[in-house]
Design a protein around this motif. Structure first.
Motif, PDB file in Angstrom:
ATOM      1  N   ARG A  67       0.757  -1.116   0.018  1.00 33.53           N
ATOM      2  CA  ARG A  67       0.022  -0.278   0.034  1.00 33.53           C
ATOM      3  C   ARG A  67       0.679   1.098   0.163  1.00 33.53           C
ATOM      4  N   ARG A  68       2.052   1.268   0.754  1.00 36.80           N
ATOM      5  CA  ARG A  68       2.817   2.327   0.656  1.00 36.80           C
ATOM      6  C   ARG A  68       3.553   2.925  -0.574  1.00 36.80           C
ATOM      7  N   LEU A  69       3.532   1.843  -1.707  1.00 36.73           N
ATOM      8  CA  LEU A  69       3.732   2.295  -3.031  1.00 36.73           C
ATOM      9  C   LEU A  69       2.727   2.800  -3.849  1.00 36.73           C
ATOM     10  N   ARG A  70       1.757   2.925  -3.295  1.00 26.05           N
ATOM     11  CA  ARG A  70       0.402   3.397  -4.267  1.00 26.05           C
ATOM     12  C   ARG A  70       0.781   4.596  -4.935  1.00 26.05           C
ATOM     13  N   PRO A  71       1.277   5.618  -4.185  1.00 29.36           N
ATOM     14  CA  PRO A  71       1.797   6.966  -4.795  1.00 29.36           C
ATOM     15  C   PRO A  71       2.800   6.575  -5.878  1.00 29.36           C
ATOM     16  N   VAL A  72       3.622   5.752  -6.028  1.00 25.20           N
ATOM     17  CA  VAL A  72       4.848   5.373  -6.961  1.00 25.20           C
ATOM     18  C   VAL A  72       4.015   4.858  -8.088  1.00 25.20           C
ATOM     19  N   ARG A  73       2.843   3.928  -8.011  1.00 28.13           N
ATOM     20  CA  ARG A  73       2.175   3.523  -9.104  1.00 28.13           C
ATOM     21  C   ARG A  73       1.536   4.556 -10.015  1.00 28.13           C
ATOM     22  N   GLU A  74       1.138   5.500  -9.226  1.00 25.24           N
ATOM     23  CA  GLU A  74       0.471   6.738  -9.602  1.00 25.24           C
ATOM     24  C   GLU A  74       1.284   7.743 -10.630  1.00 25.24           C
ATOM     25  N   GLN A  75       2.475   7.737  -9.928  1.00 25.67           N
ATOM     26  CA  GLN A  75       3.390   8.730 -10.764  1.00 25.67           C
ATOM     27  C   GLN A  75       4.277   7.813 -11.935  1.00 25.67           C
ATOM     28  N   VAL A  76       4.182   6.610 -11.969  1.00 24.36           N
ATOM     29  CA  VAL A  76       4.653   6.006 -13.061  1.00 24.36           C
ATOM     30  C   VAL A  76       3.671   5.893 -14.228  1.00 24.36           C
ATOM     31  N   ALA A  77       2.499   5.683 -13.716  1.00 25.37           N
ATOM     32  CA  ALA A  77       1.181   5.837 -14.791  1.00 25.37           C
ATOM     33  C   ALA A  77       1.317   7.175 -15.292  1.00 25.37           C
ATOM     34  N   ARG A  78       1.531   8.313 -14.516  1.00 28.64           N
ATOM     35  CA  ARG A  78       1.709   9.735 -15.342  1.00 28.64           C
ATOM     36  C   ARG A  78       2.844  10.005 -16.197  1.00 28.64           C
ATOM     37  N   ALA A  79       3.946   9.247 -16.002  1.00 22.65           N
ATOM     38  CA  ALA A  79       5.103   9.256 -16.806  1.00 22.65           C
ATOM     39  C   ALA A  79       4.967   8.645 -17.797  1.00 22.65           C
ATOM     40  N   CYS A  80       4.157   7.439 -18.174  1.00 23.29           N
ATOM     41  CA  CYS A  80       3.999   6.810 -19.202  1.00 23.29           C
ATOM     42  C   CYS A  80       2.875   7.483 -20.187  1.00 23.29           C
ATOM     43  N   ASP A  81       2.001   8.250 -19.355  1.00 23.19           N
ATOM     44  CA  ASP A  81       0.981   9.052 -20.123  1.00 23.19           C
ATOM     45  C   ASP A  81       1.610  10.323 -20.869  1.00 23.19           C
ATOM     46  N   TRP A  82       2.849  10.766 -20.113  1.00 19.32           N
ATOM     47  CA  TRP A  82       3.755  11.946 -20.699  1.00 19.32           C
ATOM     48  C   TRP A  82       4.383  11.082 -21.949  1.00 19.32           C
ATOM     49  N   TYR A  83       4.865  10.081 -21.797  1.00 17.18           N
ATOM     50  CA  TYR A  83       5.811   9.408 -23.148  1.00 17.18           C
ATOM     51  C   TYR A  83       4.723   9.001 -24.123  1.00 17.18           C
ATOM     52  N   ALA A  84       3.569   8.591 -23.847  1.00 21.74           N
ATOM     53  CA  ALA A  84       2.495   8.195 -24.856  1.00 21.74           C
ATOM     54  C   ALA A  84       2.234   9.422 -25.599  1.00 21.74           C
ATOM     55  N   GLU A  85       2.143  10.455 -25.084  1.00 22.25           N
ATOM     56  CA  GLU A  85       1.799  11.779 -25.922  1.00 22.25           C
ATOM     57  C   GLU A  85       2.737  12.160 -26.633  1.00 22.25           C
ATOM     58  N   ILE A  86       4.095  11.905 -26.101  1.00 25.35           N
ATOM     59  CA  ILE A  86       5.148  12.491 -26.852  1.00 25.35           C
ATOM     60  C   ILE A  86       5.266  11.533 -28.189  1.00 25.35           C
ATOM     61  N   SER A  87       5.334  10.241 -28.048  1.00 25.81           N
ATOM     62  CA  SER A  87       5.444   9.133 -28.943  1.00 25.81           C
ATOM     63  C   SER A  87       4.338   9.526 -30.223  1.00 25.81           C
TER      64      SER A  87
END
Length: 494
Positions: A67-87
């Motif tokens: 549970r303590r890594l939930r913020p990590v998963r959210e930020q990773v998802a954000r980073a992947c969304d950024w990369y998807a827009e760039i691609s």
């Protein structure tokens, strides 16, 4: 965020298609276009990104119970969304370099910007920050290559020819030698097609059919390298001929003007050709009236139509007899070989990852590519096996387990390779890779020989790092190997 090899395989096929296209456009050319050079750079970037995204997904899967890594998963998802827009914007520039200025999403410039003022960095694993940093680097490289392509600037990352793998420079006779053996699908199909064509020509003479070439071409068109595909094509051809003949009779009865009839034929031809990539049966139903109506217009009666319909039936019989009786090689015999090739590629990939300093080295990328191609071949073989199989469904379970856990093992290996920069010691990983790859080679030999594999050796494991992602990934390997071992043991008796 969840990533699996069933999603990876279509991407691998698309990358290989792009690689083949770029290679074929350079055949016979002594010069290089700048746009082609930048496309090669983008192809290499996409190859590297595939591994990073795969490793990120595996890391998030391992970290999901905490549970303590939930913020990590959210930020990773954000980073992947950024990369998807760039691609997406890179793809736009690649298709039309002269387009208007492209807005580039702002990718985070340092670690603190990936989380709310760095609060998440106190709990994020070091392996995840390393992967996000690498993803950002690939995004920047893709963006720069796209903008340089748009401006017409030269490539600044060395000579792009080196980005094409050595497989494009194979010896001239290697393909020929690879197919001159009794297990070659190409050789068997070539011999089968030649024999069926000769039999079709002889049989049309014996039966007195007026157009021998029609029967020969129909038989060759129906005959496919695999029995399931041939059976499907024969059924579609016969059904299309019967329904198409009925449709042709209705049209000929209702349309009296030759000009209107020619217009109808043109419309049917256009629609049938547009349906060919979607459904061969529908294509055949609409194309048959074209030939029959044209033959009727030229001959003035339905004799030619009757001969062609009979010719299709003869061609179907010959094609089915050919694939069943001439050098048969059913998929139940071919699948173990494809699965064995996949296991060997998995083992070689593990060895290359363990021997490398990072997952970005050329040998690792080449091994990952070989594994992806082997998995595509094994998946295709299994699909043909399901089409041919007539026994109880539960007997296919070992083959499904073999494919599934080969993918999962490859996923763990990819993640470990991408995270090697944060693993303090690779001694345990080297031992695990050596024994695991040896076990995979033994399992592949068992599949080739149709024998029960020997007992699996134990893998000495301990946490190779305090990182909560890298350690569990290594600990998954023995369980995955055990399931693969059991699947091979059941499959050789199936």
């Amino acid at each position: 965020m969840r990533w699996n090899w069933t999603r990876h395989l279509p991407l691998r096929a698309k990358i290989e298609g792009a690689r083949q296209t770029l290679a074929s456009t350079r055949v016979g050319r002594s010069d290089e276009s700048r746009r082609g050079e930048h496309l090669l750079v983008l192809l290499e970037v996409s190859e590297q990104v595939l591994g990073v995204l795969f490793a990120l997904a595996q890391a998030m899967e391992v970290a999901s119970p905490e549970r303590r890594l939930r913020p990590v998963r959210e930020q990773v998802a954000r980073a992947c969304d950024w990369y998807a827009e760039i691609s997406q914007r890179v793809a736009t520039v690649s298709l039309a370099p002269d387009t208007a200025a492209v807005y580039w999403p702002r990718f985070p410039t340092h670690r603190e910007e990936l989380g709310l003022r760095g609060k998440w960095l106190r709990v994020v694993p070091a392996s995840v920050t390393e992967l996000l940093t690498r993803l950002k680097g690939h995004a920047v490289a893709a963006q720069r290559a796209a903008m340089a392509m748009r401006r017409g600037d030269p490539v600044a990352l060395g000579h792009p020819r080196s980005l094409l793998l050595a497989s494009q420079r194979r010896p001239l006779l290697e393909t020929l030698r690879a197919n001159l053996n009794s297990r070659s699908v190409v050789l068997r199909h070539a011999l089968r097609a030649g024999t069926v064509a000769c039999l079709a020509l002889v049989l049309t003479r014996v039966l007195g059919l007026g157009e021998a070439y029609w029967v020969v071409l129909s038989a060759i068109g129906i005959l496919q390298p695999y029995s399931a595909n041939t059976e499907e094509r024969a059924l579609q051809r016969v059904t299309g001929t019967l329904l198409g003949g009925t449709l042709a009779a209705v049209i000929a009865t209702g349309v009296g003007s030759p000009l209107v009839l020619i217009l109808v034929i043109g419309v049917l031809t256009a629609v049938s050709v547009s349906l060919l990539p979607l459904n061969f049966g529908a294509f055949q139903i609409l194309l048959t009236p074209d030939f029959l109506l044209l033959a009727t217009l030229s001959a003035g009666d339905w004799t030619v139509a009757e001969n062609r319909a009979l010719g299709v039936l003869v061609a179907c019989v010959l094609a089915l007899a050919g694939v069943w009786l001439l050098w048969p090689y059913p998929e139940r015999r071919r699948f173990p070989d494809a699965a064995a090739t996949m296991l060997r590629a998995d083992g070689n990939y593990f060895r290359q990852v363990a021997a490398s300093r990072s997952g970005t080295e050329p040998k690792v990328s080449a091994a990952r590519r070989d594994l992806g191609l082997a998995m595509i071949d094994a998946e295709a073989s299994f699909e043909r096996l399901m089409a041919e199989y007539r026994g109880p469904a539960h007997r296919l379970e070992p083959a499904m387990a073999l494919l599934t856990y080969s993918r999962r093992l490859a996923a763990s290996v990819t993640a470990l390779g991408e995270q090697k920069a944060v693993i303090p010691s690779s001694e345990v990983l080297d031992v695990v890779a050596h024994k695991a790859s040896g076990t995979l080679d033994v399992l592949a030999d068992s599949l080739n020989q149709g024998q029960t594999p020997p007992p699996m050796p134990e893998l000495p494991l301990r946490r190779i790092a305090n990182d909560p992602v890298s350690g569990p990934l290594v600990e998954r390997v023995p369980r995955q190997l055990e399931i693969l071992h059991g699947a091979v043991g059941k499959l050789v008796w199936t």
